[in-house]
Write an enzyme that holds these catalytic residues in place. Structure first.
Site, PDB file in Angstrom:
ATOM      1  N   GLU A 272       0.873  -1.165   0.000  1.00  0.00           N
ATOM      2  CA  GLU A 272       0.000   0.000   0.000  1.00  0.00           C
ATOM      3  C   GLU A 272       0.915   1.222   0.000  1.00  0.00           C
ATOM      4  O   GLU A 272       1.787   1.321   0.865  1.00  0.00           O
ATOM      5  CB  GLU A 272      -0.879  -0.022   1.257  1.00  0.00           C
TER       6      GLU A 272
ATOM      7  N   ARG B   2       4.661 -13.018   9.702  1.00  0.00           N
ATOM      8  CA  ARG B   2       5.338 -11.748   9.436  1.00  0.00           C
ATOM      9  C   ARG B   2       6.629 -11.688  10.245  1.00  0.00           C
ATOM     10  O   ARG B   2       6.798 -12.356  11.258  1.00  0.00           O
ATOM     11  CB  ARG B   2       4.431 -10.558   9.686  1.00  0.00           C
TER      12      ARG B   2
ATOM     13  N   LYS C  83       3.710   0.923   9.944  1.00  0.00           N
ATOM     14  CA  LYS C  83       3.935   2.141   9.151  1.00  0.00           C
ATOM     15  C   LYS C  83       3.336   3.365   9.836  1.00  0.00           C
ATOM     16  O   LYS C  83       3.880   4.463   9.739  1.00  0.00           O
ATOM     17  CB  LYS C  83       3.323   1.972   7.754  1.00  0.00           C
TER      18      LYS C  83
HETATM   19  P1  ATP Z   1       2.190  -2.094   8.055  1.00  0.00           P
HETATM   20  O1  ATP Z   1       1.403  -2.848   9.071  1.00  0.00           O
HETATM   21  O2  ATP Z   1       3.603  -1.846   8.438  1.00  0.00           O
HETATM   22  O3  ATP Z   1       1.512  -0.868   7.570  1.00  0.00           O
HETATM   23  P2  ATP Z   1       1.165  -3.541   5.861  1.00  0.00           P
HETATM   24  O4  ATP Z   1       1.026  -5.001   5.941  1.00  0.00           O
HETATM   25  O5  ATP Z   1      -0.065  -2.746   6.000  1.00  0.00           O
HETATM   26  O6  ATP Z   1       2.306  -3.093   6.853  1.00  0.00           O
HETATM   27  P3  ATP Z   1       1.494  -3.409   3.055  1.00  0.00           P
HETATM   28  O7  ATP Z   1       2.014  -2.274   2.257  1.00  0.00           O
HETATM   29  O8  ATP Z   1       0.068  -3.739   2.951  1.00  0.00           O
HETATM   30  O9  ATP Z   1       1.864  -3.080   4.543  1.00  0.00           O
HETATM   31  O10 ATP Z   1       2.384  -4.706   2.847  1.00  0.00           O
HETATM   32  C1  ATP Z   1       2.783  -5.200   1.603  1.00  0.00           C
HETATM   33  C2  ATP Z   1       3.160  -6.632   1.758  1.00  0.00           C
HETATM   34  O11 ATP Z   1       4.216  -6.774   2.695  1.00  0.00           O
HETATM   35  C3  ATP Z   1       1.996  -7.444   2.279  1.00  0.00           C
HETATM   36  O12 ATP Z   1       1.894  -8.626   1.528  1.00  0.00           O
HETATM   37  C4  ATP Z   1       2.343  -7.693   3.705  1.00  0.00           C
HETATM   38  O13 ATP Z   1       1.785  -8.893   4.153  1.00  0.00           O
HETATM   39  C5  ATP Z   1       3.868  -7.726   3.668  1.00  0.00           C
HETATM   40  N1  ATP Z   1       4.410  -7.351   4.968  1.00  0.00           N
HETATM   41  C6  ATP Z   1       4.162  -6.240   5.681  1.00  0.00           C
HETATM   42  N2  ATP Z   1       4.793  -6.265   6.858  1.00  0.00           N
HETATM   43  C7  ATP Z   1       5.482  -7.436   6.913  1.00  0.00           C
HETATM   44  C8  ATP Z   1       6.337  -8.066   7.874  1.00  0.00           C
HETATM   45  N3  ATP Z   1       6.614  -7.496   9.050  1.00  0.00           N
HETATM   46  N4  ATP Z   1       6.865  -9.273   7.563  1.00  0.00           N
HETATM   47  C9  ATP Z   1       6.609  -9.848   6.391  1.00  0.00           C
HETATM   48  N5  ATP Z   1       5.817  -9.326   5.446  1.00  0.00           N
HETATM   49  C10 ATP Z   1       5.254  -8.126   5.694  1.00  0.00           C
HETATM   50 MG    MG Z   2      -1.694  -3.569   4.398  1.00  0.00          MG
END
Ligand code: ATP
Ligand code: MG
Length: 560
Positions: free
Chosen positions: A40, A264, A274
């Site tokens: 995102e 994760r 984030k």
């Molecule tokens: P955040 O919670 O930090 O905002 P998010 O999951 O909302 O992270 P996205 O931009 O949606 O962020 O993530 C893109 C991809 O990265 C998704 O497939 C997500 O599952 C993966 N991802 C995010 N954080 C992690 C993590 N700590 N470990 C492994 N994969 C991750």
């Molecule tokens: Mg997300």
């Protein structure tokens, strides 16, 4: 959650569970591997994303498949092109490239048509309840939810209202489109999930074309299906979403993408949300998204991490099915290992003690040849100037040394790396008794490793010629948080209480002159001190160096 510290190096040889799934698929004739990385664009990528990138792009690479980059841009309020650009830069820096670049917003027309189709099938309806009412009538895990009074509108009425939602007739929050599934379903996500909400907001790509935006659960699976993704890999918390993911795909009878979940990445002393990282940036707690203390990819890059070290780390921690917390020491171990191979060596003194070599002629200076990288002969050599006044580390002198202290003390001799043997004749002190200067003599026959009479000394220390030294700001970094789990707070406290006041310490260092004008990010080992690189703030007038990682490897010692 247990902190995992055991060595996982051996794991890379056997296939991880995702590879096992793909191997089975291939055995059954489904040989095409198409993955995607779906960030995102609402912030910068962090080390957790790096792991997801390595998995998605890595699997595609391994199986001769493809990996798309798809921006999950369904929330116009938080998203920005600044983030899109940074995400692309970071993925490339990690060493990956995408088959195609797509945006969930590319599919808004198709998603809209599919929503119309679901309305026609009696599987979606327009609800006039507020989001608050919807939340309150959803029920609980043990109690069923309450059906909306608008649930049984006719298909015609729903089609008309949905079209009018789209054309902008209603205000934000006035109506939503919901899937008509089951308000008593044991999986709460099935209790008539919201598919579309009204949001009169400008989108960074579609501008003002849309004032209704699809929700994650409705957009994600359908986007995967459009791109014919075979393995839609996401983190564990989405496992409860998987049945709904499948439900939409079945209801629409479109390409059956499948979702798989892995744990994760969590790291000790590190936060990866984030939202929280953005707060640190906005409140000026850190210097920006690329502050070397941030767990962001650009922060690690600025700090001096190499792409290989981050990839190796992702490989080392493996792909787990259950949540765990990885020791931050493992990440540092990986960067140390890589830098040991690739970083050129230099001499720099961070805590200087002035040494005057009394029998060395005033005004004289000479050059010694130094080896750039003992691990890599092709890195060659360089010349290091020597003169009468030098700096050594304060730690390399002790007035009353314990046994087996092989560095300098009154009357003892030490080798200056690449240069002469010197003997400490006198420690000069100030009124308080602090040593301010050493007066030493040198053996003129001992240049470059020899001595006048074949004697050998045990101690070798680094040094910098005072007249030639580059004075630089050196930033020493410590973890951003004082607690292993930064979320662990006293009652009424916040995670911000756990910020480490000493996460960045600025000192003045004295560097050998070849470090003048070093390119930002190029790694160096300051011999006996640690790994460093010039910071992006560095200028010829005001050089700034970051400590990437110390030399000491506590994690490997404990675990090997
Ligand atoms: P955040 O919670 O930090 O905002 P998010 O999951 O909302 O992270 P996205 O931009 O949606 O962020 O993530 C893109 C991809 O990265 C998704 O497939 C997500 O599952 C993966 N991802 C995010 N954080 C992690 C993590 N700590 N470990 C492994 N994969 C991750
Ligand atoms: Mg997300």
């Amino acid at each position: 959650m247990a902190i995992e510290t055991n060595d996982t190096n051996t794991r890379e040889k056997s296939p991880n569970f995702l590879e096992e799934i793909i191997n089975e698929d291939i055995a059954e004739g489904r040989t095409r591997v198409q993955t995607r990385f779906p960030p995102e664009p609402n912030g910068y990528l962090h080390i957790g994303h790096a792991k997801s990138i390595c998995i998605n792009f890595g699997l595609a690479r391994k199986y001769g498949g493809k990996c798309n980059l798809r921006f999950d841009d369904t929330n116009p309020v938080k998203e920005d092109v600044e983030y899109v650009d940074s995400i692309k830069r970071d993925i490339r820096w990690l060493g990956f490239d995408w088959a195609v670049e797509r945006y969930a917003s590319d599919y808004f027309d198709q998603l809209y048509q599919w929503a119309v189709e679901l309305i026609r099938k009696g599987l979606a309806y327009v609800d006039d309840q507020s989001q608050e009412e919807i939340r309150l009538t959803r029920g609980t895990v043990s109690e069923p939810g309450k059906e909306s009074p608008w649930r049984n509108r006719t298909v015609e009425e729903n089609l008309d209202l949905f079209e009018r939602m789209r054309s902008g007739e209603f205000a934000d929050g006035q109506k939503v489109l919901r899937a008509k599934i089951d308000m008593a379903h044991p999986n709460m996500l099935f209790r008539d999930p919201i598919m579309y909400r009204i949001l009169h907001a400008e989108h960074h790509r579609t501008g003002n074309k849309w004032c209704i935006y699809p929700m994650y659960d409705y957009a994600h699976g359908q986007s995967d299906s459009i791109e014919r993704i075979t393995h839609s890999i996401c983190t564990l918390e989405f496992d409860v979403h998987r049945p709904l993911y499948d439900w939409f795909i079945e209801a629409l009878a479109i390409f059956p993408s499948h979702q798989y979940e892995f744990a994760r990445l969590n790291l000790t002393y590190t936060l990866m949300s984030k939202r929280k990282l953005l707060k640190l940036v906005q409140e000026g707690v850190v210097m920006g998204w690329d502050d070397p203390r941030m767990p962001t990819i650009c922060g690690l890059r600025r700090k001096g991490y190499t792409p290989a070290s981050v990839r190796n780390f992702a490989e080392m921690v493996g792909v787990a099915k259950r949540d765990n917390v990885i020791d931050l020491g493992k990440l540092e171990y990986c960067v140390r290992e890589d830098l040991n191979k690739v970083a050129e060596r230099r001499m720099a003194v961070l805590n200087p003690l002035k040494v005057v070599i009394t029998n060395y002629p005033e005004g004289k200076s000479e050059l010694f040849t130094a080896i750039n990288n003992p691990e890599d002969e092709s890195a060659g050599t360089r010349q290091v100037p020597f003169s009468r006044v030098i700096y050594i580390e304060r730690d390399d002198f002790m007035e009353n040394p314990p046994k087996k202290y092989y560095r300098l003390s009154p009357g003892t001799e030490v080798r200056l790396r690449y240069a002469y043997l010197i003997r400490c004749e006198e420690a000069v002190k100030d009124a308080e008794g602090n040593v301010t200067e050493l007066r030493c003599t040198y053996d003129p026959m001992s240049g470059g490793g020899s001595s006048s009479d074949g004697r050998r000394v045990k101690g070798v220390i680094h040094w910098v010629s005072a007249a030639d030294a580059v004075e630089a700001e050196v930033r020493l970094f410590n973890p951003l948080f004082t607690k292993e789990n930064p979320e662990e707070v006293e009652e009424g406290g916040s995670w911000e209480d756990n910020l480490n006041p000493d996460s960045m310490i600025r000192i003045t260092g004295y560097l050998e002159p070849s470090l003048r004008g070093a390119e930002a990010g190029k790694p160096f080992q300051f011999e006996r001190v640690g790994y460093f690189c010039a910071d992006t703030d560095s200028t010829p007038e005001h050089p700034v160096f970051n400590r990437t990682v110390t030399l000491k490897d506590s994690w490997a010692k404990i675990n090997k």
